[in-house]
Design a protein around this motif. Sequence first.
Motif, PDB file in Angstrom:
ATOM      1  N   GLY A  66       0.815  -1.215   0.000  1.00  0.00           N
ATOM      2  CA  GLY A  66       0.000   0.000   0.000  1.00  0.00           C
ATOM      3  C   GLY A  66       0.846   1.261   0.000  1.00  0.00           C
ATOM      4  O   GLY A  66       0.523   2.245  -0.681  1.00  0.00           O
ATOM      5  N   LEU A  67       1.937   1.241   0.747  1.00  0.00           N
ATOM      6  CA  LEU A  67       2.853   2.380   0.768  1.00  0.00           C
ATOM      7  C   LEU A  67       3.468   2.595  -0.606  1.00  0.00           C
ATOM      8  O   LEU A  67       3.509   3.722  -1.124  1.00  0.00           O
ATOM      9  CB  LEU A  67       3.941   2.146   1.817  1.00  0.00           C
ATOM     10  CG  LEU A  67       5.071   3.172   1.860  1.00  0.00           C
ATOM     11  CD1 LEU A  67       4.552   4.526   2.327  1.00  0.00           C
ATOM     12  CD2 LEU A  67       6.205   2.688   2.761  1.00  0.00           C
ATOM     13  N   LEU A  68       3.940   1.519  -1.225  1.00  0.00           N
ATOM     14  CA  LEU A  68       4.557   1.636  -2.542  1.00  0.00           C
ATOM     15  C   LEU A  68       3.565   2.157  -3.580  1.00  0.00           C
ATOM     16  O   LEU A  68       3.925   2.955  -4.453  1.00  0.00           O
ATOM     17  CB  LEU A  68       5.119   0.283  -2.977  1.00  0.00           C
ATOM     18  CG  LEU A  68       6.396  -0.171  -2.259  1.00  0.00           C
ATOM     19  CD1 LEU A  68       6.688  -1.630  -2.542  1.00  0.00           C
ATOM     20  CD2 LEU A  68       7.574   0.691  -2.679  1.00  0.00           C
ATOM     21  N   GLU A  69       2.324   1.724  -3.488  1.00  0.00           N
ATOM     22  CA  GLU A  69       1.311   2.201  -4.435  1.00  0.00           C
ATOM     23  C   GLU A  69       1.105   3.705  -4.328  1.00  0.00           C
ATOM     24  O   GLU A  69       1.004   4.403  -5.348  1.00  0.00           O
ATOM     25  CB  GLU A  69      -0.014   1.476  -4.188  1.00  0.00           C
ATOM     26  CG  GLU A  69      -0.022   0.025  -4.640  1.00  0.00           C
ATOM     27  CD  GLU A  69      -1.298  -0.690  -4.249  1.00  0.00           C
ATOM     28  OE1 GLU A  69      -2.219  -0.021  -3.719  1.00  0.00           O
ATOM     29  OE2 GLU A  69      -1.384  -1.916  -4.455  1.00  0.00           O
ATOM     30  N   ASP A 251       6.276   1.076  20.247  1.00  0.00           N
ATOM     31  CA  ASP A 251       5.723  -0.223  20.643  1.00  0.00           C
ATOM     32  C   ASP A 251       4.278  -0.369  20.179  1.00  0.00           C
ATOM     33  O   ASP A 251       3.863  -1.448  19.716  1.00  0.00           O
ATOM     34  CB  ASP A 251       5.803  -0.387  22.163  1.00  0.00           C
ATOM     35  CG  ASP A 251       7.233  -0.554  22.664  1.00  0.00           C
ATOM     36  OD1 ASP A 251       8.118  -0.836  21.836  1.00  0.00           O
ATOM     37  OD2 ASP A 251       7.455  -0.381  23.883  1.00  0.00           O
ATOM     38  N   ALA A 252       3.511   0.714  20.291  1.00  0.00           N
ATOM     39  CA  ALA A 252       2.112   0.668  19.857  1.00  0.00           C
ATOM     40  C   ALA A 252       2.018   0.484  18.342  1.00  0.00           C
ATOM     41  O   ALA A 252       1.190  -0.287  17.844  1.00  0.00           O
ATOM     42  CB  ALA A 252       1.383   1.931  20.287  1.00  0.00           C
ATOM     43  N   LEU A 253       2.895   1.170  17.600  1.00  0.00           N
ATOM     44  CA  LEU A 253       2.856   1.081  16.145  1.00  0.00           C
ATOM     45  C   LEU A 253       3.353  -0.267  15.644  1.00  0.00           C
ATOM     46  O   LEU A 253       2.968  -0.714  14.560  1.00  0.00           O
ATOM     47  CB  LEU A 253       3.690   2.211  15.532  1.00  0.00           C
ATOM     48  CG  LEU A 253       3.102   3.615  15.697  1.00  0.00           C
ATOM     49  CD1 LEU A 253       4.121   4.660  15.286  1.00  0.00           C
ATOM     50  CD2 LEU A 253       1.822   3.773  14.871  1.00  0.00           C
ATOM     51  N   ALA A 254       4.213  -0.918  16.424  1.00  0.00           N
ATOM     52  CA  ALA A 254       4.735  -2.227  16.018  1.00  0.00           C
ATOM     53  C   ALA A 254       3.622  -3.247  15.860  1.00  0.00           C
ATOM     54  O   ALA A 254       3.749  -4.204  15.094  1.00  0.00           O
ATOM     55  CB  ALA A 254       5.758  -2.717  17.038  1.00  0.00           C
ATOM     56  N   ASP A 255       2.520  -3.049  16.557  1.00  0.00           N
ATOM     57  CA  ASP A 255       1.389  -3.967  16.457  1.00  0.00           C
ATOM     58  C   ASP A 255       0.597  -3.769  15.164  1.00  0.00           C
ATOM     59  O   ASP A 255      -0.299  -4.559  14.858  1.00  0.00           O
ATOM     60  CB  ASP A 255       0.453  -3.776  17.652  1.00  0.00           C
ATOM     61  CG  ASP A 255       1.111  -4.154  18.967  1.00  0.00           C
ATOM     62  OD1 ASP A 255       2.033  -4.981  18.949  1.00  0.00           O
ATOM     63  OD2 ASP A 255       0.717  -3.594  20.013  1.00  0.00           O
ATOM     64  N   GLU A 256       0.923  -2.705  14.399  1.00  0.00           N
ATOM     65  CA  GLU A 256       0.137  -2.364  13.213  1.00  0.00           C
ATOM     66  C   GLU A 256       0.694  -2.948  11.920  1.00  0.00           C
ATOM     67  O   GLU A 256       0.058  -2.835  10.867  1.00  0.00           O
ATOM     68  CB  GLU A 256       0.084  -0.835  13.061  1.00  0.00           C
ATOM     69  CG  GLU A 256      -0.532  -0.087  14.231  1.00  0.00           C
ATOM     70  CD  GLU A 256      -2.049  -0.223  14.274  1.00  0.00           C
ATOM     71  OE1 GLU A 256      -2.626  -0.689  13.270  1.00  0.00           O
ATOM     72  OE2 GLU A 256      -2.641   0.143  15.297  1.00  0.00           O
ATOM     73  N   ILE A 257       1.884  -3.548  11.954  1.00  0.00           N
ATOM     74  CA  ILE A 257       2.583  -3.848  10.695  1.00  0.00           C
ATOM     75  C   ILE A 257       2.175  -5.176  10.062  1.00  0.00           C
ATOM     76  O   ILE A 257       2.800  -5.615   9.103  1.00  0.00           O
ATOM     77  CB  ILE A 257       4.107  -3.825  10.911  1.00  0.00           C
ATOM     78  CG1 ILE A 257       4.543  -4.882  11.930  1.00  0.00           C
ATOM     79  CG2 ILE A 257       4.570  -2.437  11.332  1.00  0.00           C
ATOM     80  CD1 ILE A 257       6.058  -4.994  12.079  1.00  0.00           C
ATOM     81  N   VAL A 263       0.700  -0.684   8.020  1.00  0.00           N
ATOM     82  CA  VAL A 263       1.977  -0.084   7.651  1.00  0.00           C
ATOM     83  C   VAL A 263       1.778   1.391   7.300  1.00  0.00           C
ATOM     84  O   VAL A 263       2.586   2.253   7.661  1.00  0.00           O
ATOM     85  CB  VAL A 263       2.624  -0.848   6.485  1.00  0.00           C
ATOM     86  CG1 VAL A 263       3.799  -0.073   5.897  1.00  0.00           C
ATOM     87  CG2 VAL A 263       3.087  -2.218   6.951  1.00  0.00           C
ATOM     88  N   LEU A 264       0.691   1.697   6.607  1.00  0.00           N
ATOM     89  CA  LEU A 264       0.403   3.098   6.295  1.00  0.00           C
ATOM     90  C   LEU A 264       0.135   3.907   7.562  1.00  0.00           C
ATOM     91  O   LEU A 264       0.569   5.060   7.677  1.00  0.00           O
ATOM     92  CB  LEU A 264      -0.797   3.186   5.348  1.00  0.00           C
ATOM     93  CG  LEU A 264      -0.500   2.874   3.882  1.00  0.00           C
ATOM     94  CD1 LEU A 264      -1.802   2.712   3.103  1.00  0.00           C
ATOM     95  CD2 LEU A 264       0.350   3.975   3.268  1.00  0.00           C
ATOM     96  N   THR A 356      -0.434  14.418   2.230  1.00  0.00           N
ATOM     97  CA  THR A 356      -1.167  14.502   0.968  1.00  0.00           C
ATOM     98  C   THR A 356      -0.963  13.257   0.112  1.00  0.00           C
ATOM     99  O   THR A 356      -1.732  13.009  -0.818  1.00  0.00           O
ATOM    100  CB  THR A 356      -0.723  15.730   0.166  1.00  0.00           C
ATOM    101  OG1 THR A 356       0.675  15.597  -0.182  1.00  0.00           O
ATOM    102  CG2 THR A 356      -0.903  17.014   0.962  1.00  0.00           C
ATOM    103  N   VAL A 357       0.073  12.478   0.408  1.00  0.00           N
ATOM    104  CA  VAL A 357       0.378  11.281  -0.367  1.00  0.00           C
ATOM    105  C   VAL A 357      -0.014  10.011   0.358  1.00  0.00           C
ATOM    106  O   VAL A 357      -0.486   9.042  -0.261  1.00  0.00           O
ATOM    107  CB  VAL A 357       1.887  11.252  -0.720  1.00  0.00           C
ATOM    108  CG1 VAL A 357       2.272   9.955  -1.415  1.00  0.00           C
ATOM    109  CG2 VAL A 357       2.255  12.450  -1.578  1.00  0.00           C
ATOM    110  N   LEU A 358       0.136   9.985   1.667  1.00  0.00           N
ATOM    111  CA  LEU A 358      -0.078   8.750   2.431  1.00  0.00           C
ATOM    112  C   LEU A 358      -1.522   8.499   2.799  1.00  0.00           C
ATOM    113  O   LEU A 358      -1.859   7.394   3.258  1.00  0.00           O
ATOM    114  CB  LEU A 358       0.773   8.783   3.717  1.00  0.00           C
ATOM    115  CG  LEU A 358       2.284   8.854   3.512  1.00  0.00           C
ATOM    116  CD1 LEU A 358       3.003   8.831   4.850  1.00  0.00           C
ATOM    117  CD2 LEU A 358       2.784   7.725   2.618  1.00  0.00           C
ATOM    118  N   HIS A 359      -2.409   9.460   2.603  1.00  0.00           N
ATOM    119  CA  HIS A 359      -3.825   9.247   2.924  1.00  0.00           C
ATOM    120  C   HIS A 359      -4.622   8.951   1.656  1.00  0.00           C
ATOM    121  O   HIS A 359      -4.213   9.271   0.559  1.00  0.00           O
ATOM    122  CB  HIS A 359      -4.400  10.478   3.620  1.00  0.00           C
ATOM    123  CG  HIS A 359      -4.042  10.551   5.075  1.00  0.00           C
ATOM    124  ND1 HIS A 359      -2.864  11.127   5.509  1.00  0.00           N
ATOM    125  CD2 HIS A 359      -4.670  10.084   6.174  1.00  0.00           C
ATOM    126  CE1 HIS A 359      -2.795  11.031   6.828  1.00  0.00           C
ATOM    127  NE2 HIS A 359      -3.858  10.415   7.263  1.00  0.00           N
TER     128      HIS A 359
END
Length: 359
Positions: A66-69, A251-257, A263-264, A356-359
């Motif tokens: 999704g990030l690469l897209e 630590d909180a964000l590590a649970d999102e990957i 990842v976004l 503006t790019v990541l959302h």
Amino acid sequence: MLRSTIGGLLIAFLAFGTAAAQTYRPAFDPGALKGPRAGAPNMVMVLGTPHLSSFPESFDPDRLGGLLERLEAWGPQAIAIESLSGPQCDFMRRYPERYRDTVEDYCWDPAPARAATGLEVPAATAEAKRLLASWPEEPTPSQRRRLAAVFLAGGEQASALVQWLRLPETERQVGNGLDDVLVARLETLEGRRNENTLIAAPLAARLGHERVYAMDDHTADAAVSDKEAYGKAIMAAWDNPAVAKRKALDDALADEIGTDEGVLVLYRAYNRPVLAQLAFEGDFGAALEEPSPQRFGRRYLGYWETRNLRMAANIREMLGFNPGMRALVIVGASHKGYLEAYLDQMHDVHLVDTDTVLH
């Protein structure tokens, strides 16, 4: 009495000078004088990233899709990465008394590529420039293999990987300067877990780029005489609430990957202004106030600011070769605030908000 009076005046004068130095701001602000009036400006987006090498083995690189897209849709025309260039590593090898540890930590030894191509780093750098100057619209696989070998000889591994990824899989083989050792190296790079090999090089290949641009700089590195005392002082400075807060965020964000969207979420968080402020408060601002008599913290801060200034200069130099480009800078998140602040002072650099790019 006269000496006492002069001494008092001197102290007062020095105090005034210090206060004036702290409050003085130059009237000339280059960042307020943006251009050009005609033609496309340079547009730069600085993407702060965690270092993917620190992610757990369970992380699936496909989750970067999704990030690469989104980055591909923005369409950068050049990609700069946090990596030392081949010429800088070659320079550092000539000064081992200062840079031995830096070379060991950050520079791949291009000796296998030199053996395969016969090219030292300066000659390989010149050869890559020559090849790209007359690069055809539809290069043959043999031309791509040759350029990959030349990039490796020049110490530009990520750019060599771009050429490798642009080859059809059936053409990723020995030939045209790539021997078994170099092919094995490219296959290793393809599977390496860092942002240069999992984000920058694949994105460059998707966009039809021929290379990426190494813009990191470690020429400010220097050994300290008392490593133990230096390390102890810096670690003490880092023991503060801002560091604890950032660790809790990490630590909180590590649970999102585990998902593309997660990842976004992580990248959106890493690129918010609050992270730059936390980096300052927990790291560089804390070092500024570190109280050791050797001023270890201020020496560390001097290295950090110098490194970022030189990184910004390398990015600005890249933009100057082809004015009017849209450039993506992929860099460790702690660098983002500094690079944006320094780049924003350039007349012909217009920053793009990652939101503006990541959302």
